[in-house]
Scaffold this motif. Structure first.
Motif, short mmCIF file in Angstrom:
data_model
loop_
_atom_site.label_atom_id
_atom_site.label_comp_id
_atom_site.label_asym_id
_atom_site.label_seq_id
_atom_site.Cartn_x
_atom_site.Cartn_y
_atom_site.Cartn_z
N ILE A 158 0.85 -1.19 0.00
CA ILE A 158 0.00 0.00 0.00
C ILE A 158 0.89 1.24 0.00
CG2 ILE A 158 -1.82 1.23 1.24
CD1 ILE A 158 -2.38 -1.52 2.68
N SER A 159 0.53 2.24 -0.78
CA SER A 159 1.34 3.45 -0.89
C SER A 159 1.24 4.31 0.37
CB SER A 159 0.88 4.28 -2.09
OG SER A 159 -0.39 4.86 -1.83
N PRO A 160 2.22 5.17 0.59
CA PRO A 160 2.15 6.10 1.73
C PRO A 160 0.88 6.96 1.68
CG PRO A 160 4.38 6.05 0.87
CD PRO A 160 3.54 5.25 -0.09
N LYS A 161 0.43 7.31 0.48
CA LYS A 161 -0.79 8.11 0.34
C LYS A 161 -1.99 7.34 0.88
CE LYS A 161 -3.53 10.66 -3.09
NZ LYS A 161 -3.65 11.02 -4.54
N GLY A 162 -2.04 6.04 0.63
CA GLY A 162 -3.13 5.22 1.14
C GLY A 162 -3.05 5.06 2.65
N LEU A 163 -1.85 4.83 3.16
CA LEU A 163 -1.69 4.67 4.61
C LEU A 163 -2.06 5.94 5.36
CD1 LEU A 163 1.68 2.65 4.72
CD2 LEU A 163 -0.66 1.77 4.94
N ALA A 164 -1.92 7.07 4.69
CA ALA A 164 -2.27 8.34 5.32
C ALA A 164 -3.78 8.57 5.32
CB ALA A 164 -1.58 9.49 4.58
N ALA A 165 -4.51 7.78 4.54
CA ALA A 165 -5.97 7.93 4.47
C ALA A 165 -6.63 6.56 4.52
CB ALA A 165 -6.37 8.67 3.20
N PRO A 166 -6.46 5.83 5.64
CA PRO A 166 -6.97 4.45 5.71
C PRO A 166 -8.47 4.35 5.52
CG PRO A 166 -6.32 5.25 7.89
CD PRO A 166 -5.81 6.24 6.90
N GLN A 167 -9.22 5.40 5.85
CA GLN A 167 -10.67 5.36 5.69
C GLN A 167 -11.08 5.31 4.21
OE1 GLN A 167 -8.91 7.93 6.73
NE2 GLN A 167 -9.46 9.68 5.45
N GLN A 168 -10.17 5.69 3.31
CA GLN A 168 -10.47 5.67 1.87
C GLN A 168 -10.09 4.35 1.21
OE1 GLN A 168 -9.18 9.11 -0.39
NE2 GLN A 168 -9.23 10.43 1.43
N MET A 169 -9.28 3.54 1.88
CA MET A 169 -8.76 2.34 1.24
C MET A 169 -9.83 1.27 0.99
SD MET A 169 -4.88 1.72 2.52
CE MET A 169 -5.20 1.50 4.26
N GLY A 170 -10.95 1.37 1.68
CA GLY A 170 -12.00 0.38 1.49
C GLY A 170 -12.66 0.47 0.14
N THR A 171 -12.62 1.66 -0.49
CA THR A 171 -13.32 1.86 -1.75
C THR A 171 -12.44 2.41 -2.87
OG1 THR A 171 -14.02 4.05 -0.99
CG2 THR A 171 -15.55 2.22 -0.62
#
Length: 519
Positions: A178-191
């Motif tokens: 997972i990219s750093p951008k994704g880890l910074a916004a875990p609530q968005q990774m579901g979708t």
């Protein structure tokens, strides 16, 4: 009627295979894509939407297609069950005891957002997944993950963990980076997707719960692996409607069940399958906390001899499965071929064992089962056969996964109906055999002999592990910790005139991201 209801109910289990053959080792080199050029659109059917597009929160088996398209993994599991190169080119355990593991990444890697994919980013992703994943027991031995160089990552375990290569593949998804951008916004990774896979989620052409569209990742390191201009996963909850879509060319592939095979073949589709899931009854109260008779191994063995596995298997999956007394699959490290029929159907012997244990008239117990996927129908068949030896089960049937988990861990039920995807023995032991409470060992049954056997196997060299784990399987089967009834094949129907590389094997799903290509 029994067979039709069961095979329909077990539709989703065809893709619930949880995990692959554990393997250790190292490799190098890059992979080349399958021949055939780039096709226009690949469309596949899934019976249910993903629990999440976050690799750490996705369900192993049913959600892999959705995640693997957009997230590349540190290692890549091949059809033969061995780990091959993925984002990493070399890997392996350091020293002895399977506690230290190191891998080296390719140079010049990028995430789909264009940011660099280096050791620091991979270590951060692995630390997130091991702490936040659905199956944290698999990673519980990992104490730290650190970047020891620009491209080198070190994993340190507090106790032996022999399945780190497996965890790092696309099958278990712990190694899906997972990219750093994704880890910074875990609530968005579901979708949304935040990976480095061959494709990216096309959000503009995706409707969550209905269809998911993917387009090529322009930054992917191996362009030869991008076989399609577009990939679409359609959600069709009715398996018959899904198969009709494949037969009529509206889709190219889907997972099917035994009662759909003839329909698929008559429609000109190819069918592939391999052992995927085992189903039965878990005798969880082995210490006799609630049902005192279960403390006696003779009683537990009697419950095994009382079950006509062949009859149930034939009714459920016809020829697309096999009766079994163990909880492993052919091709996995713990599969003991000589114990597949450890408990042949023998109700007379069952009654004799009950009498020897002091229960000539039988006994009663409380039982919980799962009312989804048709698991309850296997449970009901077992319960009916137990009645013939005087054992009565008062069954509670759950209707959701959440309800099942709550009841399974409540310690209110002595026996639990189950279905479980094939897993390597180390992963299996974390759920079933070690003395800590889980949904499959809610009473935290402790067996010092078994614990010692498992510790020795986990720390052993790779070439010695299968024999040790097979001895573990023989031991728990002899101790009759469960009444395993059958293993069923996970099967798929696909358009063989259009697709190549659509293959399956024990604990290996057809690889849409890398291997499935236009013919």
């Amino acid at each position: 009627m029994f067979s039709k209801r069961m095979t329909s109910g077990l539709a989703t289990l065809a893709v619930l295979a949880v995990c692959a053959t554990a393997c250790t080792g190292s490799g190098s080199g890059s992979s080349s894509g399958a021949a055939g050029g780039q096709g226009d659109t690949l469309t596949v059917v899934s019976l249910s939407p993903p629990a999440s597009l976050d690799p750490a929160k996705a369900n192993v088996g049913s959600d892999n297609w959705f995640v693997n398209l957009t997230y590349d993994s540190v290692l890549r599991q091949r059809k033969d069950g061995k780990a091959g190169p993925g984002l990493a080119t070399t890997w392996g355990y350091k020293g002895t005891g399977n506690k230290e593991f190191e891998f080296t990444l390719r140079s010049g890697l990028k995430f789909a957002d264009g940011s660099p994919l280096d050791a620091k980013a991979v270590a951060a992703s692995l630390n997130y997944s091991r702490k936040n994943g659905l199956n944290v027991s698999w990673t519980s031995a990992i104490e730290s993950v650190t970047a020891t160089g620009p491209l080198t990552v070190r994993i340190h375990c507090s106790s032996p963990n022999p399945i780190l290569p497996q965890l790092l593949t696309q099958v278990l998804m712990v190694g899906s980076v997972i990219s750093p951008k994704g880890l910074a916004a875990p609530q968005q990774m579901g979708t949304k997707s935040f990976g480095a896979g061959p494709y990216v989620l096309d959000s503009a052409n995706t409707a969550s719960g209905d269809h998911y569209t993917y387009k090529p990742n322009p930054h992917y390191w191996d362009k030869k692996r991008i076989h399609w201009k577009k990939v679409v996963i359609k959600i069709v909850s009715n398996p018959n409607s899904g198969l009709q879509a494949v037969r009529t060319g509206q889709a190219d592939a889907m997972g099917i069940t035994a009662n759909q095979v003839n329909t698929a073949k008559s429609g000109g589709l190819q069918v592939v399958g391999s052992p995927s899931v085992f189903v039965g009854v878990n005798l969880a109260d082995r210490g006799g906390t609630l049902a005192k008779p279960l403390k006696d191994v003779r009683v537990r063995q009697a419950l095994n001899y009382a079950v006509d596995r062949d009859a149930i298997t034939k009714a459920v999956v016809q020829k697309y499965g096999h009766s079994t007394s163990q909880i492993s699959l052919p091709g996995l490290d713990g599969f003991a071929a000589d114990y597949d029929n450890r408990y042949p159907y023998d109700p007379a012997k069952a009654k004799k064992l009950l009498a020897e244990a002091g229960y000539p008239k039988g006994f009663s117990l409380k039982m919980e089962t799962q009312g989804f996927f048709g698991i309850d129908l296997v449970t009901q068949a077992v319960v009916q056969q137990w009645k013939k030896i005087g054992v009565t089960a008062n069954v509670t049937t759950d209707t959701s996964v959440g309800q099942w988990l709550a009841n399974a861990t409540s310690r209110k039920y002595s026996a639990l109906g189950f279905a479980y995807g094939g897993a390597t023995s180390y992963a299996l032991s974390l759920d079933w055999m070690l003395p800590h409470a889980t949904a499959f060992n809610p009473f935290a049954t402790s067996d010092p002999t078994l614990t010692r056997m498992l510790a020795a196997a986990a720390a052993a060299e790779a070439d010695k592990q299968p024999a040790l784990y097979q001895d573990v399987m023989r031991y728990v089967v002899d101790q009759a910790w469960f009444v395993s009834v059958m293993r069923m094949d996970g099967m798929y129907a696909f358009n063989g005139k259009k697709l190549t590389g659509f293959e399956t094997a024990p604990s290996y799903l057809p690889d849409l991201a890398w291997e499935v290509a236009p013919k």
